[in-house]
Design an enzyme around this catalytic site. Structure first.
Site, PDB file in Angstrom:
ATOM      1  N   LYS A 201       0.850  -1.189   0.000  1.00 15.04           N
ATOM      2  CA  LYS A 201       0.000   0.000   0.000  1.00 15.04           C
ATOM      3  C   LYS A 201       0.884   1.237   0.000  1.00 15.04           C
ATOM      4  O   LYS A 201       1.645   1.485   0.935  1.00 15.04           O
ATOM      5  CB  LYS A 201      -0.892  -0.010   1.239  1.00 15.04           C
ATOM      6  CG  LYS A 201      -1.745   1.244   1.362  1.00 15.04           C
ATOM      7  CD  LYS A 201      -2.776   1.120   2.453  1.00 15.04           C
ATOM      8  CE  LYS A 201      -3.580   2.412   2.559  1.00 15.04           C
ATOM      9  NZ  LYS A 201      -4.676   2.311   3.513  1.00 15.04           N
ATOM     10  N   LYS A 254      -2.108  -1.644  -3.951  1.00 15.60           N
ATOM     11  CA  LYS A 254      -2.957  -0.449  -3.985  1.00 15.60           C
ATOM     12  C   LYS A 254      -2.103   0.791  -4.079  1.00 15.60           C
ATOM     13  O   LYS A 254      -1.144   0.901  -3.308  1.00 15.60           O
ATOM     14  CB  LYS A 254      -3.777  -0.421  -2.689  1.00 15.60           C
ATOM     15  CG  LYS A 254      -4.598   0.828  -2.468  1.00 15.60           C
ATOM     16  CD  LYS A 254      -5.248   0.777  -1.118  1.00 15.60           C
ATOM     17  CE  LYS A 254      -5.870   2.147  -0.857  1.00 15.60           C
ATOM     18  NZ  LYS A 254      -6.008   2.435   0.530  1.00 15.60           N
TER      19      LYS A 254
HETATM   20  C1  PBG Z   1      -7.522   3.368   5.009  1.00 11.20           C
HETATM   21  C2  PBG Z   1      -7.889   3.293   3.580  1.00 11.20           C
HETATM   22  C3  PBG Z   1      -7.711   4.285   2.629  1.00 11.20           C
HETATM   23  C4  PBG Z   1      -8.210   3.772   1.446  1.00 11.20           C
HETATM   24  C5  PBG Z   1      -8.687   2.498   1.702  1.00 11.20           C
HETATM   25  N1  PBG Z   1      -8.464   2.208   3.032  1.00 11.20           N
HETATM   26  C6  PBG Z   1      -7.216   5.661   2.768  1.00 11.20           C
HETATM   27  C7  PBG Z   1      -5.836   5.929   3.156  1.00 11.20           C
HETATM   28  O1  PBG Z   1      -4.999   5.045   3.267  1.00 11.20           O
HETATM   29  O2  PBG Z   1      -5.578   7.101   3.407  1.00 11.20           O
HETATM   30  C8  PBG Z   1      -8.222   4.516   0.142  1.00 11.20           C
HETATM   31  C9  PBG Z   1      -9.101   3.956  -0.903  1.00 11.20           C
HETATM   32  C10 PBG Z   1      -9.370   4.860  -2.049  1.00 11.20           C
HETATM   33  O3  PBG Z   1      -8.757   5.928  -2.248  1.00 11.20           O
HETATM   34  O4  PBG Z   1     -10.253   4.498  -2.822  1.00 11.20           O
HETATM   35  N2  PBG Z   1      -8.584   3.045   5.834  1.00 11.20           N
END
Ligand code: PBG
Length: 330
Positions: A201, A254
């Protein structure tokens, strides 16, 4: 010496039937996961402009949406909760009566074949907007306390499992989060609840619309001390390996469409199922250009989602899931 005119690559493109037969990448609605945002209240359906077509729902209206998705052939939802009140540690995240837990149990009661996946994170639940509990490091920097946060994440995952979640999906980017959640689930008797970890991530600039939706913009600082630096791609391998060793059943990359190289690399190296998250900023770019008449939405969405599949994702989390369910023929 030229192989032309013996070799004519256009021959195999000459009819729709041939083109369909020779398709190497297939995309099915069964491989899609649809994100859904749920908050407290009754009859709530509040659109968030940067996430056109997506809403903050209360449990009742969210359930209607899940029913509609199920009728269209979607099989899996990913739930995100938006609490009314926040605190320093994000304790509403593991409240068994909170919106996510109530929605999970209502889906399993009313639409049992729908796979319920829950996002396990604290950023929506903390007043400061970070993904865990804060502390001050010896060097004076305020940072997220990794090990204190693990306990909160495990409690949250267990409460989701108690509500009926089939899969829990930790996204806090804490070291050891998969192991802590696996132990917590097993101790509570949830050996068969699976973990889909947000293993790879990145600290991306493409999460903005999502943070509008759930109100999780950090009050100060950013997430770069826990999410990955997009310039340091080799860390993807160690992140994925660590999560698999800790017990992740499914790993994730991601964002997706801007990280196809990472998806392909992770796919080649590991044999566990791989998910990719086509994130909110990637969604918003396509949506905005389509609205302006600068892109054909159906064509662009199909092509980009296929690209994520072609790179090696088995499962795709996408805000276009409902539209794709209408467009795809399998
Ligand atoms: C954290 C989380 C995020 C997303 C999914 N889970 C936000 C982040 O890490 O700041 C982002 C998903 C998206 O942008 O569609 N709970």
């Amino acid at each position: 010496m030229s192989v032309f005119p013996t070799r004519r690559l256009r021959r195999l493109r000459s009819s729709q039937t041939l083109r369909d037969m020779l398709t190497e990448v297939r995309l099915s609605r069964h491989q899609l996961i649809a994100p859904l945002f749920v908050r407290e209240g009754q009859g709530v359906k509040m659109e968030i402009p940067s996430m056109m077509g997506h809403y903050q729902h209360s449990v009742d209206t969210a359930l209607d949406v899940v029913r509609r998705w199920s009728d269209k052939g979607l099989r899996a939802v990913l739930l995100f909760g938006i609490p009314d009140t926040k605190d320093a540690v994000g304790s509403i995240a593991w409240d068994g009566d909170a919106a996510t837990q109530r929605l999970a149990s209502e889906i399993k009661a009313g639409i049992p074949d729908m796979l319920v996946i829950t996002d396990v994170c604290l950023c929506e639940y903390t007043g400061h907007g970070h993904c865990g509990t804060l502390y001050t490091r010896p060097d004076g920097q305020v940072d997220v306390d990794n090990d204190a946060t693990l306990e909160s994440l495990a409690r949250t995952a267990v409460s989701h499992a108690q509500a009926g979640a089939d899969i829990v999906s930790p996204s806090a980017a804490m070291d050891g989060q998969v192991a802590a959640i696996r132990t917590g689930l097993d101790e509570a008797g949830f050996q068969s609840t699976a973990i889909m970890s947000y293993s790879v991530k990145f600290a991306s600039n493409l999460y903005g619309p999502f943070r509008d939706m759930v109100g999780s913009v950090p009050q100060s600082g950013d997430r770069r001390s826990y999410q990955m630096d997009f310039r340091s791609v080799r860390q993807s391998i160690l992140e994925a390996q660590s999560d698999i060793d800790e017990g992740a059943d499914i790993i994730m990359v991601k964002p997706a469409a801007t990280y196809l190289d990472v998806i392909a690399d992770v796919r080649r190296r590991f044999n566990v199922p791989l998910a990719a998250y086509h994130v909110s900023g990637e969604f918003a770019m396509i949506k905005a250009a389509s609205q302006a008449g600068w892109l054909d939405e159906r064509g662009a969405v199909t092509e980009i989602t296929m690209a994520i599949k072609r790179a090696g994702a088995d499962l795709i989390i996408t805000y276009f899931a409902e539209q794709l369910a209408e467009w795809l023929d399998e």
